[in-house]
Design a protein around this motif. Structure first.
Motif: not given
Length: 83
Positions: A33-46
């Protein structure tokens, strides 16, 4: 690093009733879940991340590489790197 710290926080929060939650490594679900949350955040701020890399990191890296190439060329020219 961000996902590791987030996984630890999620694990502690989700398993707060378990006294061992603070002393044990995060479980697989919390890590996932942590990896998914970090990935989603990075994607939003790409776009922001790309801008920082292009405007800040690349010019500094370029200057660093150029400086070190010049130092190496000067040392080689002076014979300091004779083999």
């Amino acid at each position: 690093m961000a996902s590791s710290q987030l996984a630890a926080a999620l694990h502690e929060e989700r398993h707060a009733l378990n006294e061992l939650a603070r002393s044990t490594a995060p479980c697989a679900n919390c890590r996932r879940d942590a990896r998914s949350m970090v990935q989603a955040s990075a994607h939003r701020h790409s776009q922001d991340i790309t801008d920082v890399i292009n405007q800040c990191a690349l010019p500094r890296l370029s200057a660093y590489v150029e400086k070190n190439i010049n130092l190496a060329l000067n040392a080689a020219t002076r014979g300091e790197w004779a083999s």
